[in-house]
Design an enzyme around this catalytic site. Structure first.
Site, PDB file in Angstrom:
ATOM      1  N   ASN A 154       0.799  -1.231   0.000  1.00 57.35           N
ATOM      2  CA  ASN A 154       0.000   0.000   0.000  1.00 57.35           C
ATOM      3  C   ASN A 154       0.834   1.285   0.000  1.00 57.35           C
ATOM      4  O   ASN A 154       0.427   2.284  -0.581  1.00 57.35           O
ATOM      5  CB  ASN A 154      -0.993  -0.026   1.165  1.00 57.35           C
ATOM      6  CG  ASN A 154      -0.305  -0.141   2.496  1.00 57.35           C
ATOM      7  OD1 ASN A 154       0.832  -0.606   2.591  1.00 57.35           O
ATOM      8  ND2 ASN A 154      -0.984   0.282   3.540  1.00 57.35           N
ATOM      9  N   LYS A 177      12.934  -6.583   0.665  1.00 53.09           N
ATOM     10  CA  LYS A 177      12.069  -7.260  -0.311  1.00 53.09           C
ATOM     11  C   LYS A 177      10.729  -6.531  -0.346  1.00 53.09           C
ATOM     12  O   LYS A 177       9.939  -6.603   0.588  1.00 53.09           O
ATOM     13  CB  LYS A 177      11.812  -8.720   0.072  1.00 53.09           C
ATOM     14  CG  LYS A 177      11.119  -9.459  -1.083  1.00 53.09           C
ATOM     15  CD  LYS A 177      10.407 -10.723  -0.669  1.00 53.09           C
ATOM     16  CE  LYS A 177       9.035 -10.487  -0.124  1.00 53.09           C
ATOM     17  NZ  LYS A 177       8.049  -9.925  -1.080  1.00 53.09           N
ATOM     18  N   SER A 179       6.838  -5.776  -1.635  1.00 51.09           N
ATOM     19  CA  SER A 179       5.720  -6.656  -1.989  1.00 51.09           C
ATOM     20  C   SER A 179       5.816  -7.011  -3.470  1.00 51.09           C
ATOM     21  O   SER A 179       6.193  -6.182  -4.300  1.00 51.09           O
ATOM     22  CB  SER A 179       4.404  -5.925  -1.723  1.00 51.09           C
ATOM     23  OG  SER A 179       3.356  -6.575  -2.401  1.00 51.09           O
ATOM     24  N   SER A 230       0.319  -8.349   6.838  1.00 50.75           N
ATOM     25  CA  SER A 230      -0.891  -8.769   7.553  1.00 50.75           C
ATOM     26  C   SER A 230      -0.532  -9.563   8.814  1.00 50.75           C
ATOM     27  O   SER A 230       0.603 -10.037   8.961  1.00 50.75           O
ATOM     28  CB  SER A 230      -1.735  -9.638   6.619  1.00 50.75           C
ATOM     29  OG  SER A 230      -0.985 -10.776   6.256  1.00 50.75           O
ATOM     30  N   VAL A 231      -1.500  -9.743   9.681  1.00 52.61           N
ATOM     31  CA  VAL A 231      -1.262 -10.497  10.917  1.00 52.61           C
ATOM     32  C   VAL A 231      -0.857 -11.952  10.622  1.00 52.61           C
ATOM     33  O   VAL A 231       0.117 -12.440  11.212  1.00 52.61           O
ATOM     34  CB  VAL A 231      -2.487 -10.412  11.859  1.00 52.61           C
ATOM     35  CG1 VAL A 231      -2.328 -11.336  13.057  1.00 52.61           C
ATOM     36  CG2 VAL A 231      -2.693  -8.973  12.322  1.00 52.61           C
ATOM     37  N   GLU A 251       4.904  -4.524  11.784  1.00 50.38           N
ATOM     38  CA  GLU A 251       3.869  -3.511  11.534  1.00 50.38           C
ATOM     39  C   GLU A 251       2.741  -4.216  10.806  1.00 50.38           C
ATOM     40  O   GLU A 251       2.842  -4.465   9.601  1.00 50.38           O
ATOM     41  CB  GLU A 251       4.448  -2.382  10.667  1.00 50.38           C
ATOM     42  CG  GLU A 251       5.468  -1.530  11.377  1.00 50.38           C
ATOM     43  CD  GLU A 251       4.870  -0.676  12.471  1.00 50.38           C
ATOM     44  OE1 GLU A 251       3.630  -0.604  12.584  1.00 50.38           O
ATOM     45  OE2 GLU A 251       5.643  -0.077  13.231  1.00 50.38           O
ATOM     46  N   GLY A 253      -1.692  -5.552  10.643  1.00 51.02           N
ATOM     47  CA  GLY A 253      -2.998  -5.010  10.277  1.00 51.02           C
ATOM     48  C   GLY A 253      -3.768  -4.429  11.448  1.00 51.02           C
ATOM     49  O   GLY A 253      -3.289  -4.402  12.583  1.00 51.02           O
ATOM     50  N   CYS A 285      -3.261   0.621   6.732  1.00 44.70           N
ATOM     51  CA  CYS A 285      -3.315  -0.278   7.885  1.00 44.70           C
ATOM     52  C   CYS A 285      -3.979   0.340   9.104  1.00 44.70           C
ATOM     53  O   CYS A 285      -4.654  -0.333   9.865  1.00 44.70           O
ATOM     54  CB  CYS A 285      -1.915  -0.715   8.246  1.00 44.70           C
ATOM     55  SG  CYS A 285      -0.825   0.697   8.478  1.00 44.70           S
ATOM     56  N   GLU A 379     -10.382  -7.207   9.232  1.00 45.79           N
ATOM     57  CA  GLU A 379      -9.768  -6.166   8.412  1.00 45.79           C
ATOM     58  C   GLU A 379     -10.161  -6.405   6.955  1.00 45.79           C
ATOM     59  O   GLU A 379     -10.014  -7.505   6.438  1.00 45.79           O
ATOM     60  CB  GLU A 379      -8.240  -6.213   8.537  1.00 45.79           C
ATOM     61  CG  GLU A 379      -7.571  -5.082   7.771  1.00 45.79           C
ATOM     62  CD  GLU A 379      -6.045  -5.125   7.814  1.00 45.79           C
ATOM     63  OE1 GLU A 379      -5.464  -6.220   7.651  1.00 45.79           O
ATOM     64  OE2 GLU A 379      -5.431  -4.069   7.982  1.00 45.79           O
ATOM     65  N   LYS A 449      -1.156  -5.515  20.863  1.00 45.85           N
ATOM     66  CA  LYS A 449      -1.911  -6.761  20.656  1.00 45.85           C
ATOM     67  C   LYS A 449      -1.456  -7.421  19.338  1.00 45.85           C
ATOM     68  O   LYS A 449      -0.261  -7.438  19.034  1.00 45.85           O
ATOM     69  CB  LYS A 449      -3.416  -6.468  20.727  1.00 45.85           C
ATOM     70  CG  LYS A 449      -3.852  -6.033  22.135  1.00 45.85           C
ATOM     71  CD  LYS A 449      -5.153  -5.249  22.167  1.00 45.85           C
ATOM     72  CE  LYS A 449      -6.381  -6.118  22.152  1.00 45.85           C
ATOM     73  NZ  LYS A 449      -7.616  -5.278  22.245  1.00 45.85           N
ATOM     74  N   GLU A 456       8.123   2.172  14.583  1.00 46.36           N
ATOM     75  CA  GLU A 456       8.861   2.848  13.522  1.00 46.36           C
ATOM     76  C   GLU A 456       8.819   4.345  13.804  1.00 46.36           C
ATOM     77  O   GLU A 456       8.028   4.836  14.587  1.00 46.36           O
ATOM     78  CB  GLU A 456       8.239   2.537  12.155  1.00 46.36           C
ATOM     79  CG  GLU A 456       8.343   1.044  11.854  1.00 46.36           C
ATOM     80  CD  GLU A 456       8.192   0.679  10.381  1.00 46.36           C
ATOM     81  OE1 GLU A 456       7.164   1.012   9.793  1.00 46.36           O
ATOM     82  OE2 GLU A 456       9.128   0.041   9.847  1.00 46.36           O
TER      83      GLU A 456
HETATM   84  P1  NAD Z   1       1.020  -9.642   3.255  1.00 48.81           P
HETATM   85  O1  NAD Z   1       1.086 -10.061   4.668  1.00 48.81           O
HETATM   86  O2  NAD Z   1       0.293 -10.487   2.308  1.00 48.81           O
HETATM   87  O3  NAD Z   1       2.490  -9.468   2.652  1.00 48.81           O
HETATM   88  C1  NAD Z   1       3.435  -8.602   3.233  1.00 48.81           C
HETATM   89  C2  NAD Z   1       4.820  -8.963   2.747  1.00 48.81           C
HETATM   90  O4  NAD Z   1       5.223 -10.201   3.322  1.00 48.81           O
HETATM   91  C3  NAD Z   1       4.924  -9.154   1.231  1.00 48.81           C
HETATM   92  O5  NAD Z   1       6.152  -8.582   0.786  1.00 48.81           O
HETATM   93  C4  NAD Z   1       4.941 -10.656   1.079  1.00 48.81           C
HETATM   94  O6  NAD Z   1       5.601 -11.111  -0.082  1.00 48.81           O
HETATM   95  C5  NAD Z   1       5.713 -11.072   2.309  1.00 48.81           C
HETATM   96  N1  NAD Z   1       5.497 -12.441   2.766  1.00 48.81           N
HETATM   97  C6  NAD Z   1       4.400 -13.217   2.619  1.00 48.81           C
HETATM   98  N2  NAD Z   1       4.596 -14.405   3.211  1.00 48.81           N
HETATM   99  C7  NAD Z   1       5.826 -14.388   3.760  1.00 48.81           C
HETATM  100  C8  NAD Z   1       6.596 -15.320   4.526  1.00 48.81           C
HETATM  101  N3  NAD Z   1       6.113 -16.518   4.864  1.00 48.81           N
HETATM  102  N4  NAD Z   1       7.828 -14.951   4.937  1.00 48.81           N
HETATM  103  C9  NAD Z   1       8.313 -13.731   4.639  1.00 48.81           C
HETATM  104  N5  NAD Z   1       7.647 -12.825   3.910  1.00 48.81           N
HETATM  105  C10 NAD Z   1       6.407 -13.140   3.478  1.00 48.81           C
HETATM  106  O7  NAD Z   1       0.442  -8.147   3.297  1.00 48.81           O
HETATM  107  P2  NAD Z   1      -0.032  -7.236   2.074  1.00 48.81           P
HETATM  108  O8  NAD Z   1      -1.295  -7.825   1.553  1.00 48.81           O
HETATM  109  O9  NAD Z   1       1.099  -6.960   1.184  1.00 48.81           O
HETATM  110  O10 NAD Z   1      -0.367  -5.873   2.843  1.00 48.81           O
HETATM  111  C11 NAD Z   1      -1.573  -5.640   3.483  1.00 48.81           C
HETATM  112  C12 NAD Z   1      -1.448  -5.887   4.971  1.00 48.81           C
HETATM  113  O11 NAD Z   1      -0.381  -5.122   5.501  1.00 48.81           O
HETATM  114  C13 NAD Z   1      -2.681  -5.438   5.723  1.00 48.81           C
HETATM  115  O12 NAD Z   1      -2.990  -6.364   6.735  1.00 48.81           O
HETATM  116  C14 NAD Z   1      -2.249  -4.127   6.340  1.00 48.81           C
HETATM  117  O13 NAD Z   1      -2.964  -3.735   7.480  1.00 48.81           O
HETATM  118  C15 NAD Z   1      -0.803  -4.371   6.620  1.00 48.81           C
HETATM  119  N6  NAD Z   1      -0.061  -3.109   6.707  1.00 48.81           N
HETATM  120  C16 NAD Z   1       0.417  -2.701   7.932  1.00 48.81           C
HETATM  121  C17 NAD Z   1       1.086  -1.501   8.054  1.00 48.81           C
HETATM  122  C18 NAD Z   1       1.603  -1.023   9.380  1.00 48.81           C
HETATM  123  O14 NAD Z   1       2.466  -0.164   9.397  1.00 48.81           O
HETATM  124  N7  NAD Z   1       1.130  -1.528  10.496  1.00 48.81           N
HETATM  125  C19 NAD Z   1       1.291  -0.703   6.925  1.00 48.81           C
HETATM  126  C20 NAD Z   1       0.804  -1.153   5.694  1.00 48.81           C
HETATM  127  C21 NAD Z   1       0.134  -2.354   5.608  1.00 48.81           C
END
Ligand code: NAD
Length: 482
Positions: A154, A177, A179, A230-231, A251, A253, A285, A379, A449, A456
């Site tokens: 995002n 790495k 997304s 994501s979580v 960081e 969801g 997020c 979410e 939680k 950050e």
């Molecule tokens: P995602 O969890 O699907 O992927 C995040 C990253 O992790 C990607 O680069 C993906 O390739 C990588 N990944 C996936 N599986 C992995 C594994 N087993 N080991 C290592 N890396 C792995 O998330 P997304 O769909 O890209 O992003 C949306 C999510 O991110 C939402 O839940 C959102 O709330 C969260 N988010 C949080 C913040 C924050 O600062 N808290 C900011 C932006 C997005």
């Protein structure tokens, strides 16, 4: 830049140069048209290893620089980002589909601010001297070594900057790495760092899906993992990192509450609810997706919200007038539509918006929702707001906290005593009073939680990218028992 020439020179950036990936193909699509704008290749396992090796061998030299010199290089990168602002904003729009009016002010500019902040902070980090009456101890805040950064789609360039800025300022090296949905911005950052004078190998980029991220997390050279995602991904990455006792920042969801009391400014509360749900087509997020509105303001709030949402300009993200862009991918749009369908099926009332068409989902508001509905609990990560009615303060706090997430929360009221009392009781890492979704680099950002661990931004990030060494200095004779 036309939508077709977003091809980087190669897919990866290792040891100061572009390197073509040797893994599976990775097509990058412009979310607005679905057109392929770059054809990349993932990193092979050997290339992930090459990247961490390059980082490990560059790190000692980087850490040996005076902090002010590291800061100077980061500052030069800030200048380059400003000089190339328009090109970078357009690339970010192509990569993410977010409106150019957002990417000009939010994405790279926020990333540049993080670099600027930590460039300045680098030289101010010192240890302690602890007197022991003759003998003494001093502490050194040391870098961790090689840090792995893994990003979500995002805010791809902002995330790369938010992670690399404190890491590099403290003398770590990084392998990042992005997304797989948005791989382009991080490559530009790597290019800019080298242009700014950063030694080769200090910041590297590998591309790939989850398996590449997983290989990076368990690489024996990696001392720390910082994930935005994501979580469910967070749980896997945290567990994998634990096996090697690695440091982590997570960081993740959220399903954050925004509580609007009767005495709030209606216009400000509605504006904040819009910002808290629909910016970046709702793909944020920290969004306040559970909007609790007190009885007395509830109906007026919904009426004004629907009126303002009717004015939204959706369309071509490269058109300066566009305020609401497409969803990142057809798969994500489908998930959001399934959530909207579940809201309808479970009996919530659709106030405005709906499933939309193609890549577009308009600002969507549900009312008359219950706390146990899927749209209230899970979410959605799209432009879907759930408005919930409440009667008194204690009830609002209890319901706001009844979630496993804890990323953010907001309160709108003119009663400041109440505002502080309520945020004190809310289980969230980042709270706003009479504001929402502002994340200045000066303030710590992160969740409690299930929403994450670590912070950050701000000086608090320093401790997540460093470790303390204690040095005991003896000044007298050594007394041994025999
Ligand atoms: P995602 O969890 O699907 O992927 C995040 C990253 O992790 C990607 O680069 C993906 O390739 C990588 N990944 C996936 N599986 C992995 C594994 N087993 N080991 C290592 N890396 C792995 O998330 P997304 O769909 O890209 O992003 C949306 C999510 O991110 C939402 O839940 C959102 O709330 C969260 N988010 C949080 C913040 C924050 O600062 N808290 C900011 C932006 C997005």
């Amino acid at each position: 830049m036309s939508a077709t020439n977003a091809h980087p020179p190669a897919s990866l950036f290792i040891g100061g140069e572009y390197v073509e990936g040797e893994g599976p193909a990775l097509d990058v699509r412009y979310p607005y048209t679905g057109e392929v704008i770059a054809q990349l290749r993932e990193a092979s396992p050997a290339q992930v290893e090459a990247a961490t090796r390059a980082a490990a061998s560059a790190q000692a030299e980087w850490a040996a620089l005076r902090p002010v010199e590291r800061g100077r290089i980061l500052s030069r990168a800030v200048q380059i980002i400003h000089d190339r602002a328009e090109e970078l904003a357009r690339l970010e729009t192509l990569d993410t589909g977010k409106p150019i009016q957002e990417t000009r002010v939010a994405d790279w500019p926020s990333g540049a601010e993080a670099l600027e902040y930590f460039a300045g902070l680098a030289a101010t980090v010192t240890g302690q001297m602890i007197p022991l009456g003759g003998d003494f101890v001093y502490t050194i805040r040391e870098p961790l070594g090689v840090c792995a950064g893994i990003g979500a789609w995002n805010y791809p360039s902002q995330i790369a900057c938010w992670k690399s800025a404190p890491a590099l300022a403290m003398g770590n090296a990084m392998v990042f790495k992005p997304s797989e949905e948005t791989p382009l911005g991080a490559l530009k950052l790597a290019e800019i760092f080298v242009q700014a004078g950063m030694p080769a190998g200090v910041f590297n980029v590998v591309q790939g899906r989850g398996a590449v991220g997983a290989a990076l997390v368990t690489d024996p050279r990696v001392a720390k993992v910082s994930l935005t995602g994501s979580v469910p991904t967070g749980r896997k990455v945290y567990a994998a990192a634990a096996e090697g006792m690695r440091h982590v920042t997570m960081e993740l969801g959220g399903k954050s509450p925004l509580i609007v009391f009767d005495d709030a400014s209606l216009e400000d509360a509605v504006g904040a609810a819009i910002l808290a749900n629909f910016y970046s087509s709702g793909q944020v997020c920290s969004n306040g997706t559970r909007v609790f509105v007190q009885d007395g303001l509830h109906d007026a709030f919904l009426a004004r919200l629907a009126e303002r949402c009717a004015d939204v300009r959706m369309g071509d993200p490269l058109d300066e007038a566009t305020q609401h862009g497409p969803i990142i991918s057809p798969a994500q749009a489908e998930k959001i539509r399934a959530a909207i369908a579940s809201g309808l099926a479970e009996g919530a009332r659709l106030v405005c918006g709906g499933p939309g068409e193609g890549a577009f989902i308009p600002p969507t508001v549900f009312a008359d929702a219950r706390d146990d509905m899927t749209i209230t609990r899970e979410e959605i990560f799209g432009p879907v707001m759930t408005v919930l009615r409440f009667t008194d303060e204690a009830e609002a706090v209890t319901r706001a906290n009844a979630t496993s997430f804890g990323l953010a929360a907001g309160v709108f009221t003119r009663d400041l005593a109440r505002a502080h009392r309520v945020v004190a009781a809310l289980q969230a890492g980042t709270c706003w009073i009479n504001a929402y979704n502002l994340t200045p680099v000066e303030a710590p950002f992160g969740g409690v939680k299930q929403s994450g661990i670590g912070r950050e931004n701000s000086a608090a990030a320093i401790e997540h990218y460093s470790q303390l060494k204690s040095v005991y200095v003896g000044t007298g004779p050594v007394e041994a028992p025999y």
